[in-house]
Enzyme design. Structure first.
Site, PDB file in Angstrom:
ATOM      1  CG  HIS A   1       1.605   1.853   6.583  1.00 32.59           C
ATOM      2  ND1 HIS A   1       0.309   2.175   6.900  1.00 32.59           N
ATOM      3  CD2 HIS A   1       2.116   2.970   5.997  1.00 32.59           C
ATOM      4  CE1 HIS A   1       0.041   3.411   6.515  1.00 32.59           C
ATOM      5  NE2 HIS A   1       1.128   3.923   5.968  1.00 32.59           N
ATOM      6  CG  ASN A  30      -2.957   6.633   5.374  1.00 32.20           C
ATOM      7  OD1 ASN A  30      -2.588   5.463   5.421  1.00 32.20           O
ATOM      8  ND2 ASN A  30      -2.112   7.642   5.274  1.00 32.20           N
ATOM      9  CE1 TYR A  41       3.561   4.146  -1.667  1.00 30.81           C
ATOM     10  CE2 TYR A  41       2.556   2.300  -0.553  1.00 30.81           C
ATOM     11  CZ  TYR A  41       2.764   3.653  -0.661  1.00 30.81           C
ATOM     12  OH  TYR A  41       2.192   4.516   0.239  1.00 30.81           O
TER      13      TYR A  41
HETATM   14 FE1  HDE Z   1       2.809   4.864   1.924  1.00 30.61          FE
HETATM   15  N1  HDE Z   1       4.366   3.555   1.897  1.00 30.61           N
HETATM   16  N2  HDE Z   1       4.053   6.332   1.263  1.00 30.61           N
HETATM   17  N3  HDE Z   1       1.324   6.272   2.104  1.00 30.61           N
HETATM   18  N4  HDE Z   1       1.587   3.488   2.641  1.00 30.61           N
HETATM   19  C1  HDE Z   1       4.297   2.270   2.273  1.00 30.61           C
HETATM   20  O1  HDE Z   1       5.209   0.478   1.070  1.00 30.61           O
HETATM   21  C2  HDE Z   1       5.268   6.132   0.738  1.00 30.61           C
HETATM   22  C3  HDE Z   1       1.394   7.578   1.738  1.00 30.61           C
HETATM   23  C4  HDE Z   1       0.253   3.595   2.877  1.00 30.61           C
HETATM   24  O2  HDE Z   1      -0.567  -2.584   4.245  1.00 30.61           O
HETATM   25  C5  HDE Z   1       5.548   1.507   1.957  1.00 30.61           C
HETATM   26  O3  HDE Z   1       4.770  -1.743   1.101  1.00 30.61           O
HETATM   27  C6  HDE Z   1       5.792   7.365   0.206  1.00 30.61           C
HETATM   28  C7  HDE Z   1       0.088   8.152   1.660  1.00 30.61           C
HETATM   29  C8  HDE Z   1      -0.274   2.353   3.383  1.00 30.61           C
HETATM   30  O4  HDE Z   1       1.238  -3.087   3.120  1.00 30.61           O
HETATM   31  C9  HDE Z   1       6.428   2.556   1.253  1.00 30.61           C
HETATM   32  C10 HDE Z   1       4.831   8.312   0.448  1.00 30.61           C
HETATM   33  C11 HDE Z   1      -0.772   7.137   1.993  1.00 30.61           C
HETATM   34  C12 HDE Z   1       0.807   1.485   3.419  1.00 30.61           C
HETATM   35  C13 HDE Z   1       5.549   3.776   1.283  1.00 30.61           C
HETATM   36  C14 HDE Z   1       3.743   7.657   1.102  1.00 30.61           C
HETATM   37  C15 HDE Z   1       0.018   5.973   2.273  1.00 30.61           C
HETATM   38  C16 HDE Z   1       1.952   2.224   2.948  1.00 30.61           C
HETATM   39  C17 HDE Z   1       6.183   0.791   3.101  1.00 30.61           C
HETATM   40  C18 HDE Z   1       4.867   9.792   0.143  1.00 30.61           C
HETATM   41  C19 HDE Z   1      -2.302   7.200   2.111  1.00 30.61           C
HETATM   42  C20 HDE Z   1       0.814   0.056   3.922  1.00 30.61           C
HETATM   43  C21 HDE Z   1       5.798  -0.677   2.933  1.00 30.61           C
HETATM   44  C22 HDE Z   1       5.116  10.096  -1.203  1.00 30.61           C
HETATM   45  C23 HDE Z   1      -2.940   7.411   0.843  1.00 30.61           C
HETATM   46  C24 HDE Z   1       0.393  -0.923   2.874  1.00 30.61           C
HETATM   47  C25 HDE Z   1       5.196  -0.754   1.641  1.00 30.61           C
HETATM   48  C26 HDE Z   1       0.349  -2.322   3.457  1.00 30.61           C
HETATM   49  C27 HDE Z   1       3.233   1.664   2.824  1.00 30.61           C
HETATM   50  C28 HDE Z   1       5.940   4.936   0.734  1.00 30.61           C
HETATM   51  C29 HDE Z   1       2.584   8.345   1.524  1.00 30.61           C
HETATM   52  C30 HDE Z   1      -0.581   4.744   2.680  1.00 30.61           C
HETATM   53  C31 HDE Z   1       7.789   2.792   1.866  1.00 30.61           C
HETATM   54  C32 HDE Z   1       7.133   7.544  -0.450  1.00 30.61           C
HETATM   55  C33 HDE Z   1      -0.271   9.588   1.249  1.00 30.61           C
HETATM   56  C34 HDE Z   1      -1.708   2.057   3.803  1.00 30.61           C
HETATM   57  O5  HDE Z   1       6.691   2.183  -0.076  1.00 30.61           O
END
Ligand code: HDE
Length: 688
Positions: A78, A151, A365
């Protein structure tokens, strides 16, 4: 009293949200970061006019050092995002299901900051790759910040957080060659998903038009994971969060996405910024699917499995409030880049489920913000700071911006009786009984990987099905290793045989699918029309952009009528001319243009019109940009209105098709608007 001078910035101590100018003086004197007025910002300090630069030049060194450190690590996923401020207001009190104060009082507007994003590409990648979009909302409630980090697709690729690094490594640029940027169309992604059948449901969504949205303003949003709502009595229910765009959902065509990426890499960012700038505020309704344990137990799958939807036909959405985005960020870096979302940021009344994906996210996060923003004090940045009071005994750390007072930084204490203390109003975790043997095991209830992939494919419209088959064909054609393609074809056969054979045929690989054996045989579920992208919302031209191409000799009355009709729909008419300096009408009066034709292909607009006189028509016919403008609009199923361009029509082979209106007077304008309201003229799309 200390005087407020550039030399004395402390006299105007910065508060959250203050601009640099405000913080550092009266704003028109250039100073160093220490407040020293600068007399020369053009030349470094040298030993003689042509001599070497002196190490003593601390002004040069401060400026360059700051510049060298301007970038922070971009988000691993993202990374590319665009954001806006706004507010959320509930329609009614939801106190019967949740203690959350921001959902209790329809009079209360809660400030929000929303960041939309792509997932796979770097911060400088384009806005329209085929990719999932992030939809992250920070509610600054009176009980602390609540981050709903969702999402635009309601399910996820994997069931357990332990697979996330694998998934992201597979989708990102391949590590040896460093490409492709922001694309799923390559071997490592398809290799991974071909070996992870749990990803197939989301793969179907990823191959649908949902991953090439027309605008952030026209996307649905989903919390994906199951959460809990907890009321005052401590009773809890499961909840799924949904965002519904008031403008309806809409996508671009794949060929458009490819061309937009070149013509305007910032297509979505610009669209969001411009819409808010001109007061056309994006709006989304918050819908909740609320279900108790008994209802969850009756579903054909596990409520804790993030690869599954709860069909709305089974548990309808309850619309509980509206989100309005009414202010652009003042500074991209300070706000959009530094905002830190964490699913663990909840408020009393909202709690987690045991979904193993969510449980992993609760760790990830916070950890990611520490590396990205570099300090445990990231919550003190203006964009992350709660708008309610906050106080505790955490102290110090890198980049501490608060100045806590007094001797006491521990609890219990007797020295500071007025200091912060626990409160019964605070977060109380839902009393969910948990017991079990420690084990690394995927529950049997997570084993059905195909039924909902089939449900999605069979629920959407024929156009959407057709686009999914084309997307799969495009992506798999970019996969070099034939075994990977064969495995995917095997999975597709299980999802839906017609889809499998269509894609196999389009790849020239009929009969080559590898036979796959599902862990659990799929079942046929009742189709869910709510999963459709098209046909669910009322047709509207509101918030859209119509390209009005004017060439020399055009009829000004016709143009005025057309622009008026477009604006009446609350859409924008973008005036394009062969040259940006303007264009003359049939009476020889010059009219200003906003854009030049060469930089304004029709892919940038939702519908197009071309108005010209004989001289203009001749010039357009000889101009490849004009010919492609029209040909593309036809190919992309757009409503088209034409006047005075017989030559161009002949050259572009346009005329007589459904949705192509030749303008002679006002009634033709109305016919054009009617077609344009419907988005695309699907009748023109060749059958599958
Ligand atoms: Fe994320 N995800 N994600 N994700 N995600 C990040 O955090 C992660 C997942 C989502 O505009 C990171 O700040 C893991 C689902 C959005 O700043 C990180 C897993 C959904 C955003 C991270 C998921 C999301 C992130 C990278 C699986 C939809 C952007 C930068 C367990 C519900 C937020 C950050 C923004 C961002 C980890 C799965 C949505 C690396 C480990 C499911 C919208 O922490």
């Amino acid at each position: 009293m200390a005087k407020k001078t550039p030399n004395n910035p402390q006299s105007a101590a910065p508060k959250g949200g203050e601009t640099h100018q405000q913080a550092s003086g009266n704003g028109n004197i250039l100073t160093t970061n220490q407040g020293l007025p600068i007399s020369d910002n053009q030349n470094s300090l040298r030993a003689g006019g042509r001599g070497p630069t002196l190490l003593e030049d601390f002004i040069l060194r401060e400026k360059i050092t700051h510049f060298d450190h301007e970038r922070i690590p971009e988000r691993i996923v993202h990374a590319r995002g665009s954001a806006a401020h706004g507010y959320f207001q509930p329609y009614k009190s939801m106190a019967h299901v949740t203690r959350a104060a921001f959902l209790a009082d329809p009079q209360v507007k809660t400030p929000v900051f929303v960041r939309f994003s792509t997932v796979a590409g770097g911060a400088g990648s384009v806005d329209l790759p085929r990719d999932v979009r992030g939809f992250a909302v920070k509610f600054y409630t009176q009980e602390g910040n609540f981050d709903l980090v969702g999402n635009n697709i309601p399910v996820f690729f994997i069931q357990d957080a332990i697979k996330f690094p694998d998934l992201i490594h597979a989708v990102k640029m391949e590590p040896d060659r460093g490409y492709p940027q922001a694309a799923t169309a390559h071997d490592t992604f398809w290799d991974f998903v071909s070996l992870m059948p749990e990803s197939l449901h989301m793969v179907m969504w990823a191959m649908s038009d949902r991953t090439i949205p027309r605008s952030f303003r026209m996307m649905e949003g989903f919390g994906v994971n199951t959460f809990r709502l907890v009321n005052e009595a401590g009773d809890w229910k499961f909840v799924k969060f949904h965002w519904r765009p008031v403008l309806g959902t809409s996508a671009v065509a794949w060929d458009e996405a490819v061309k937009i990426s070149g013509a305007d890499p910032d297509f979505h960012r610009r669209d969001l910024f411009e819409a808010i700038d001109k007061g056309s505020y994006p709006e989304f309704e918050l819908g909740l699917q609320i279900l108790d344990q008994k209802m969850a137990d009756q579903l054909a799958f596990d409520i804790l499995d993030a690869t599954k939807v709860v069909p709305e036909e089974i548990v309808p959405l309850e619309m509980v409030g509206k989100l309005v985005l009414d202010r652009n960020p003042d500074n991209f870096f300070a706000e959009t880049e530094q905002v830190a979302f964490c699913p663990s940021h909840v408020v009393p009344g909202i709690d987690f489920s045991e979904d193993p994906l969510l449980q992993g996210r609760l760790f990830s996060y916070l950890d990611t913000q520490l590396i990205r923003l570099g300090s445990p004090n990231f919550h003190e940045l203006p964009i992350n700071r709660p708008k309610c009071p906050f106080a505790n005994f955490q102290r110090d750390g890198h980049m501490q911006m608060l100045v806590p007072k007094g001797r006491v930084s521990y609890e219990p204490n007797s020295l500071d009786p007025d200091g912060p203390r626990e409160t019964p109003l605070g977060l109380r975790t839902a009393a969910v009984p948990v017991e079990g043997t420690k084990v690394r095991l995927r529950a049997e209830s997570f084993a059905d990987h195909y039924s909902q992939a089939r449900l999605f494919y069979r629920s959407v419209t024929p156009q959407e099905q057709k686009h999914m088959a084309s997307a799969l064909t495009f992506e798999l054609s970019k996969v070099d290793v034939p075994e990977i393609r064969r495995r995917i074809l095997g999975h597709l056969d299980i999802i839906d045989e017609r889809l499998g054979s269509q894609v196999a045929d389009a790849l020239g690989m009929s009969g080559e699918a590898e036979k796959m054996t599902p862990a659990k045989a799929p079942i046929d579920l009742e189709p869910s029309p709510a999963l459709r992208l098209y046909g669910k919302y009322k047709p509207t031209l509101k918030g859209r952009k119509v390209g009005v191409l004017l060439a020399p000799g055009f009829d000004v009355a016709l143009k005025n009528g057309l622009v008026e009709a477009i604006e009446k729909e609350e859409a924008t008419a973008a005036i394009i001319a062969p040259r940006v300096g303007g264009v003359e009408d049939s009476a020889g009066t010059k009219h200003a243009a906003e854009m030049a034709l060469s930089g304004s292909p029709s892919v940038l607009f939702d519908a197009v019109t071309v108005l010209s006189g004989p001289a203009g028509d001749k010039a357009l016919t000889a101009n490849p940009d004009a010919v492609t403008f029209l040909m593309d609009a036809l190919r992309h199923l757009k409503a088209i209105a034409l006047s005075g361009v017989p030559g161009l029509m002949k050259k572009a082979q346009v005329g007589g098709e459904v949705g192509v209106v030749e303008l002679t007077g006002a009634k033709d304008v109305a016919a054009f608007i009617e077609f344009a309201r419907n988005g695309r003229v699907w009748e023109r799309e060749p059958a599958a």
